[in-house]
Design a protein around this motif. Sequence first.
Motif, PDB file in Angstrom:
ATOM      1  N   GLU A  16      18.270 -16.549  24.137  1.00 29.54           N
ATOM      2  CA  GLU A  16      17.997 -15.895  25.417  1.00 29.54           C
ATOM      3  C   GLU A  16      18.407 -14.426  25.355  1.00 29.54           C
ATOM      4  O   GLU A  16      19.538 -14.086  24.989  1.00 29.54           O
ATOM      5  CB  GLU A  16      18.768 -16.590  26.537  1.00 29.54           C
ATOM      6  N   SER A  17      17.489 -13.525  25.701  1.00 31.18           N
ATOM      7  CA  SER A  17      17.797 -12.091  25.690  1.00 31.18           C
ATOM      8  C   SER A  17      17.390 -11.395  26.991  1.00 31.18           C
ATOM      9  O   SER A  17      17.657 -10.211  27.170  1.00 31.18           O
ATOM     10  CB  SER A  17      17.074 -11.409  24.513  1.00 31.18           C
ATOM     11  N   LYS A  18      16.788 -12.146  27.885  1.00 35.11           N
ATOM     12  CA  LYS A  18      16.331 -11.550  29.141  1.00 35.11           C
ATOM     13  C   LYS A  18      17.521 -11.059  29.972  1.00 35.11           C
ATOM     14  O   LYS A  18      18.493 -11.775  30.170  1.00 35.11           O
ATOM     15  CB  LYS A  18      15.539 -12.597  29.944  1.00 35.11           C
ATOM     16  N   GLY A  19      17.422  -9.832  30.443  1.00 33.80           N
ATOM     17  CA  GLY A  19      18.463  -9.275  31.304  1.00 33.80           C
ATOM     18  C   GLY A  19      19.672  -8.731  30.562  1.00 33.80           C
ATOM     19  O   GLY A  19      20.613  -8.264  31.192  1.00 33.80           O
ATOM     20  N   ILE A  20      19.667  -8.793  29.217  1.00 37.43           N
ATOM     21  CA  ILE A  20      20.794  -8.260  28.432  1.00 37.43           C
ATOM     22  C   ILE A  20      20.506  -6.806  28.105  1.00 37.43           C
ATOM     23  O   ILE A  20      19.545  -6.499  27.380  1.00 37.43           O
ATOM     24  CB  ILE A  20      21.011  -9.088  27.145  1.00 37.43           C
ATOM     25  N   PHE A 121      30.687   0.123  22.865  1.00 35.85           N
ATOM     26  CA  PHE A 121      29.268  -0.245  22.936  1.00 35.85           C
ATOM     27  C   PHE A 121      29.187  -1.735  23.232  1.00 35.85           C
ATOM     28  O   PHE A 121      29.847  -2.549  22.577  1.00 35.85           O
ATOM     29  CB  PHE A 121      28.581   0.063  21.602  1.00 35.85           C
ATOM     30  N   GLN A 122      28.400  -2.098  24.231  1.00 40.11           N
ATOM     31  CA  GLN A 122      28.257  -3.510  24.598  1.00 40.11           C
ATOM     32  C   GLN A 122      26.792  -3.843  24.785  1.00 40.11           C
ATOM     33  O   GLN A 122      26.047  -3.131  25.453  1.00 40.11           O
ATOM     34  CB  GLN A 122      29.031  -3.802  25.877  1.00 40.11           C
ATOM     35  N   TRP A 123      26.414  -4.965  24.165  1.00 36.95           N
ATOM     36  CA  TRP A 123      25.036  -5.439  24.287  1.00 36.95           C
ATOM     37  C   TRP A 123      25.095  -6.960  24.236  1.00 36.95           C
ATOM     38  O   TRP A 123      25.200  -7.566  23.177  1.00 36.95           O
ATOM     39  CB  TRP A 123      24.197  -4.885  23.148  1.00 36.95           C
ATOM     40  N   GLY A 124      25.100  -7.580  25.405  1.00 35.32           N
ATOM     41  CA  GLY A 124      25.303  -9.020  25.466  1.00 35.32           C
ATOM     42  C   GLY A 124      26.698  -9.365  24.957  1.00 35.32           C
ATOM     43  O   GLY A 124      27.695  -8.790  25.394  1.00 35.32           O
ATOM     44  N   THR A 125      26.778 -10.298  24.008  1.00 36.50           N
ATOM     45  CA  THR A 125      28.076 -10.661  23.437  1.00 36.50           C
ATOM     46  C   THR A 125      28.524  -9.688  22.349  1.00 36.50           C
ATOM     47  O   THR A 125      29.663  -9.740  21.888  1.00 36.50           O
ATOM     48  CB  THR A 125      28.030 -12.077  22.830  1.00 36.50           C
ATOM     49  N   ARG A 126      27.634  -8.802  21.930  1.00 40.35           N
ATOM     50  CA  ARG A 126      27.975  -7.827  20.892  1.00 40.35           C
ATOM     51  C   ARG A 126      28.791  -6.702  21.494  1.00 40.35           C
ATOM     52  O   ARG A 126      28.383  -6.046  22.446  1.00 40.35           O
ATOM     53  CB  ARG A 126      26.707  -7.278  20.256  1.00 40.35           C
ATOM     54  N   GLU A 127      29.988  -6.481  20.943  1.00 39.17           N
ATOM     55  CA  GLU A 127      30.843  -5.374  21.375  1.00 39.17           C
ATOM     56  C   GLU A 127      31.285  -4.586  20.149  1.00 39.17           C
ATOM     57  O   GLU A 127      31.581  -5.170  19.101  1.00 39.17           O
ATOM     58  CB  GLU A 127      32.066  -5.882  22.137  1.00 39.17           C
ATOM     59  N   PHE A 128      31.317  -3.283  20.300  1.00 40.49           N
ATOM     60  CA  PHE A 128      31.786  -2.411  19.225  1.00 40.49           C
ATOM     61  C   PHE A 128      32.702  -1.365  19.844  1.00 40.49           C
ATOM     62  O   PHE A 128      32.286  -0.578  20.681  1.00 40.49           O
ATOM     63  CB  PHE A 128      30.598  -1.733  18.525  1.00 40.49           C
ATOM     64  N   GLY A 129      33.964  -1.382  19.455  1.00 43.31           N
ATOM     65  CA  GLY A 129      34.902  -0.429  20.017  1.00 43.31           C
ATOM     66  C   GLY A 129      36.326  -0.883  19.821  1.00 43.31           C
ATOM     67  O   GLY A 129      36.552  -2.016  19.367  1.00 43.31           O
ATOM     68  N   PRO A 130      37.270  -0.043  20.144  1.00 45.25           N
ATOM     69  CA  PRO A 130      37.075   1.310  20.662  1.00 45.25           C
ATOM     70  C   PRO A 130      36.443   2.226  19.616  1.00 45.25           C
ATOM     71  O   PRO A 130      36.671   2.059  18.419  1.00 45.25           O
ATOM     72  CB  PRO A 130      38.499   1.756  21.013  1.00 45.25           C
ATOM     73  N   CYS A 131      35.677   3.162  20.093  1.00 48.61           N
ATOM     74  CA  CYS A 131      34.967   4.059  19.197  1.00 48.61           C
ATOM     75  C   CYS A 131      34.748   5.399  19.882  1.00 48.61           C
ATOM     76  O   CYS A 131      35.001   5.547  21.088  1.00 48.61           O
ATOM     77  CB  CYS A 131      33.629   3.452  18.776  1.00 48.61           C
TER      78      CYS A 131
END
Length: 280
Positions: A16-20, A121-131
């Motif tokens: 599921e990617s709708k709304g992310i 950076f946040q995209w759904g469950t993907r998080e990258f940081g602190p950056c």
Amino acid sequence: MFNQRAYASLSDASRESKGIEAVLLEYDISGNTAKPLWLFLVNPQSLRFSREAKYTEISPLASQRSEIQYNATTGQTLSIPDLVLQTWYCGKSLRPLIEGINLLLEANIKNKKYSPPILKFQWGTREFGPCVLTNIQWEESAWLGGEPASVKLGLELKEVPKAISRGEIEQQKTKNLEAAKTTREKQGKPRLPLTDRQRADASAAAKKYLETNIKQWAADVQSAIRGNKYKLSTDANTGAVSMIGIGGKTIGKVLVWDGFAAKTGQGVTTIPLVTSGKAP
């Protein structure tokens, strides 16, 4: 064909990617709700990650192979290339998005922020940081009255060390304090140095203990108790209550107060006893 053991170790993920929607957030160590700083007009087509270990090359004299010495491993770098932003058919300017992403490269001196913001950076469950945002490139190819309406944009984010949150700091302080209390307890001391109130309670308990067991003490001690010719001194650090006679001479230790109760008897109380007496 999959390596079955490797495949079994993978976690499940939803299609599921709708709304992310992808977003750059302000990295907040206080635990407050993260504040969006830049919204992606379109989600990334790809995420490119890189990381490296840093080595110094050492070349011994006449050696056929140089040696390398490890220095450190860098944080990850996230590159988000080729974000295609198109608003020409919608009659919208892309200038606010371009200016907004540029602000994340700058310090905000007016508001006393002397370095660019720490991001996540946040995209759904993907998080990258602190950056931090270290590089942006954009190419404009269509305009509406001079306003950019077709842009290809690329970003580069570099991971920085995670700041310790206030909650983690308080948690560590609590842990250290508890460890210190336990160490003091093992040493036969109160878990914390006694307060003035606790010292007064310790003296009151020692006075009652001396008077209740007066027949157990040596004759000169009994005389001092009956004539009230002594003082009690409580060590806030150890909890030991000492009996002080005339002239400031220490007669002995009465008890040890842990802040709540007294410890007495053999191995603790050192007040002189009557012949064949035993500390109660």
